[in-house]
Design an enzyme around this catalytic site. Structure first.
Site, PDB file in Angstrom:
ATOM      1  N   CYS A 106     -30.514  12.930 -54.659  1.00 21.10           N
ATOM      2  CA  CYS A 106     -30.220  12.090 -53.496  1.00 21.10           C
ATOM      3  C   CYS A 106     -31.059  10.824 -53.564  1.00 21.10           C
ATOM      4  O   CYS A 106     -32.243  10.888 -53.888  1.00 21.10           O
ATOM      5  CB  CYS A 106     -30.547  12.888 -52.230  1.00 21.10           C
ATOM      6  SG  CYS A 106     -30.197  12.010 -50.709  1.00 21.10           S
ATOM      7  N   HIS A 148     -22.419  17.019 -49.157  1.00 13.16           N
ATOM      8  CA  HIS A 148     -23.743  16.383 -49.228  1.00 13.16           C
ATOM      9  C   HIS A 148     -23.771  15.115 -48.369  1.00 13.16           C
ATOM     10  O   HIS A 148     -24.690  14.915 -47.561  1.00 13.16           O
ATOM     11  CB  HIS A 148     -24.063  16.050 -50.694  1.00 13.16           C
ATOM     12  CG  HIS A 148     -25.347  15.312 -50.900  1.00 13.16           C
ATOM     13  ND1 HIS A 148     -26.427  15.852 -51.566  1.00 13.16           N
ATOM     14  CD2 HIS A 148     -25.731  14.051 -50.547  1.00 13.16           C
ATOM     15  CE1 HIS A 148     -27.418  14.972 -51.600  1.00 13.16           C
ATOM     16  NE2 HIS A 148     -27.023  13.856 -50.997  1.00 13.16           N
ATOM     17  N   GLU A 149     -22.745  14.280 -48.520  1.00 13.91           N
ATOM     18  CA  GLU A 149     -22.728  13.013 -47.766  1.00 13.91           C
ATOM     19  C   GLU A 149     -22.505  13.269 -46.274  1.00 13.91           C
ATOM     20  O   GLU A 149     -23.111  12.603 -45.429  1.00 13.91           O
ATOM     21  CB  GLU A 149     -21.657  12.066 -48.324  1.00 13.91           C
ATOM     22  CG  GLU A 149     -21.861  11.648 -49.775  1.00 13.91           C
ATOM     23  CD  GLU A 149     -23.244  11.071 -50.069  1.00 13.91           C
ATOM     24  OE1 GLU A 149     -23.843  10.437 -49.178  1.00 13.91           O
ATOM     25  OE2 GLU A 149     -23.738  11.264 -51.193  1.00 13.91           O
ATOM     26  N   HIS A 152     -25.602  13.974 -44.403  1.00 15.70           N
ATOM     27  CA  HIS A 152     -26.422  12.810 -44.038  1.00 15.70           C
ATOM     28  C   HIS A 152     -26.070  12.294 -42.637  1.00 15.70           C
ATOM     29  O   HIS A 152     -26.915  11.715 -41.960  1.00 15.70           O
ATOM     30  CB  HIS A 152     -26.229  11.670 -45.046  1.00 15.70           C
ATOM     31  CG  HIS A 152     -27.028  11.826 -46.303  1.00 15.70           C
ATOM     32  ND1 HIS A 152     -28.401  11.905 -46.305  1.00 15.70           N
ATOM     33  CD2 HIS A 152     -26.651  11.890 -47.602  1.00 15.70           C
ATOM     34  CE1 HIS A 152     -28.836  12.012 -47.556  1.00 15.70           C
ATOM     35  NE2 HIS A 152     -27.786  12.019 -48.371  1.00 15.70           N
TER      36      HIS A 152
HETATM   37 NI    NI Z   1     -27.955  12.026 -50.443  1.00 14.43          NI
END
Ligand code: NI
Length: 184
Positions: A106, A148-149, A152
């Site tokens: 990341c 994963h995104e 965020h």
């Molecule tokens: Ni990331």
């Protein structure tokens, strides 16, 4: 001219916040940000995704692309390449509870990697920069990148998802990649 944005790193409170939805009536207000994010990500040629909180904007926007080649360490044989594009107000639905464990990295945790369990198959929807809604089904590595995104936008970083912290550490030590690899 697009601007190079600076990244927020783990420990910055913006990465712990639940990001605010974009008002879809005013998507054009975010075009400059999205272009700057794309310009910034393109300078990071190993990286595949970037979410707005990683450039200090707490809004529900991320961008990602899928490479034509993935290093064997991801345990993925092949993936359908996808050009860099923006997802606004995305939503993810888990299709099957089956999970796969794979390496992640990341921009907000430079040089670190870890093995993260993710749902193998999801569907997701989002609005593009013109306000058109799209829905897709994703499996494997594609599904991993999106999860994963998406995290965020909900104040979650990949170490928060890890179940085996013995796999968390510096990429140089754990994987020793060559320079052609790509990461999240
Ligand atoms: Ni990331």
């Amino acid at each position: 001219m697009p601007k190079l944005l600076s990244f927020t790193h783990m420990g910055n409170p913006v990465l712990k916040q639940v990001a605010e939805p974009v008002n879809l009536k005013h998507i054009e207000n975010y075009h400059e940000l999205i272009h700057d994010m794309m310009f910034t990500l393109k300078q990071q040629n190993k990286r595949l995704g970037l979410a707005a909180p990683q450039v200090n904007v707490s809004k529900r926007i991320f961008i990602f692309r899928l490479p034509d080649k993935i290093h064997p360490r991801y345990g993925v044989e092949s993936v359908e390449p996808m050009d860099l594009h923006a997802l606004i107000n995305p939503e993810v639905t888990v299709i099957s509870n089956e999970q796969l464990v794979g390496w992640e990295a990341c921009i907000s945790l430079p040089a670190l990697v870890g093995k993260v369990p993710r749902y193998k198959k999801i569907s997701y929807s989002f609005y593009d920069i013109l306000g058109e809604k799209h829905t897709r089904v994703a499996e494997g590595f594609h599904a991993r990148v999106v999860q994963h995104e998406m995290d965020h936008l909900n104040g979650i970083l990949f170490p928060d998802r890890m179940t085996d912290l013995t796999t968390f550490g510096f990429e140089d030590e754990l994987i020793k990649p060559n320079s052609h690899e790509r990461e999240l």
